[in-house]
Design a protein around this motif. Sequence first.
Motif, PDB file in Angstrom:
ATOM      1  N   GLU A   6       0.820  -1.205   0.000  1.00 42.12           N
ATOM      2  CA  GLU A   6       0.000   0.000   0.000  1.00 42.12           C
ATOM      3  C   GLU A   6       0.855   1.256   0.000  1.00 42.12           C
ATOM      4  O   GLU A   6       0.450   2.302  -0.483  1.00 42.12           O
ATOM      5  CB  GLU A   6      -0.921   0.006   1.232  1.00 42.12           C
ATOM      6  CG  GLU A   6      -2.018  -1.041   1.193  1.00 42.12           C
ATOM      7  CD  GLU A   6      -3.127  -0.720   0.224  1.00 42.12           C
ATOM      8  OE1 GLU A   6      -3.106   0.377  -0.354  1.00 42.12           O
ATOM      9  OE2 GLU A   6      -3.993  -1.572   0.021  1.00 42.12           O
ATOM     10  N   ARG A 167      -6.544   0.269   0.318  1.00 40.37           N
ATOM     11  CA  ARG A 167      -7.017   0.547  -1.042  1.00 40.37           C
ATOM     12  C   ARG A 167      -7.161  -0.711  -1.888  1.00 40.37           C
ATOM     13  O   ARG A 167      -7.628  -0.640  -3.023  1.00 40.37           O
ATOM     14  CB  ARG A 167      -6.057   1.531  -1.728  1.00 40.37           C
ATOM     15  CG  ARG A 167      -6.059   2.926  -1.105  1.00 40.37           C
ATOM     16  CD  ARG A 167      -5.075   3.853  -1.797  1.00 40.37           C
ATOM     17  NE  ARG A 167      -3.695   3.437  -1.561  1.00 40.37           N
ATOM     18  CZ  ARG A 167      -2.991   3.771  -0.489  1.00 40.37           C
ATOM     19  NH1 ARG A 167      -3.541   4.525   0.444  1.00 40.37           N
ATOM     20  NH2 ARG A 167      -1.750   3.356  -0.332  1.00 40.37           N
ATOM     21  N   SER A 187     -10.713   4.070  -1.454  1.00 38.64           N
ATOM     22  CA  SER A 187     -10.494   3.130  -0.357  1.00 38.64           C
ATOM     23  C   SER A 187     -11.496   1.982  -0.437  1.00 38.64           C
ATOM     24  O   SER A 187     -12.656   2.161  -0.845  1.00 38.64           O
ATOM     25  CB  SER A 187     -10.625   3.854   0.986  1.00 38.64           C
ATOM     26  OG  SER A 187     -10.514   2.943   2.051  1.00 38.64           O
TER      27      SER A 187
END
Length: 316
Positions: A6, A167, A187
């Motif tokens: 991420e 995400r 998200s």
Amino acid sequence: MEKNNESSGEFILLGFSDQPRLEMVLFVVCTVFYFLAVTGNSAIIFLSLMDLRLHTPMYFFLSNLSLLDLCYSTSSIPQFQINLWGPRKTISFVGCAVQLFAFLSVGGIECILLSVMAYDRFVAVCKPLHYLTIMHPQLCLKLAAFAWLGGTASSTLMSPLTMSLGRCGHRRINHFVCEMPAIIHISCVDTSWIEGLIFILAIPIVLVPLIMILVSYGYIAAAVLRIKSTASRRKAFNTCSSHMAVVSLFYSSIIYMYMQPGNLASQDQGKFLTLFYCLVTPTLNPFIYSLRNKDMKAAMLKVLGKDRNLLDPQGT
């Protein structure tokens, strides 16, 4: 491993990629407006430093506003122009985080600073005989520092929380800048808690300063109406109307963007509103608030070597 993924790689800023003709128009428009924004705000800062007549609380706060406008535009527009010009519309994770932090910081600082400027005008109009005593240099420095620290503190809290949202590999941001609502939108986890936090933080950062501005101008309006001299009333009105124009331009877009949940905001409207308050507003501010000011004009003529008493002693 997922957390490391991420926080690595690049984001794709879609911007206006679905409208290639509009992108070329925006590139030209942004180049012109960005040049005007940098030139106008830099001129205000330079003149305020160089001319002793502008070493007053009003121009001290105006210089801070101009510096913020420069930061606002520079934090997003150069990257936007690069993405408009080329096929790659990417930004690194670190670059996105820095851009988000700068964007949130400058926005929060400007909200508070505008309320400080309204207080300065309140003292100037309602308590003119005590203006220099009340707005002494130490107080001005403390008020400016409070604005900068307040905006930076809110961004220090919100930026890491926003960037840490899961995400699930989604990296296509439907925006031209790493802005909080757009990042929240990609998200894959429940974001209701952060949207609630945004709303809570918006109360002291956005709404409280706005209320202070409105209260200050309520007192100013009452004081102006009591002025018997038409010339004095017009002078007070011109100064205050300029500030209210700046407040209206800035707050109308900020409130729309941040006082509602990010996933409910219109993405297309959000792009144009963001472009407005990070480019158009910083371009207009020098013209509607400072460069038309007689003191600023006199300082500019002096720097250019053309100060030959073109302005009479009364500044007309």
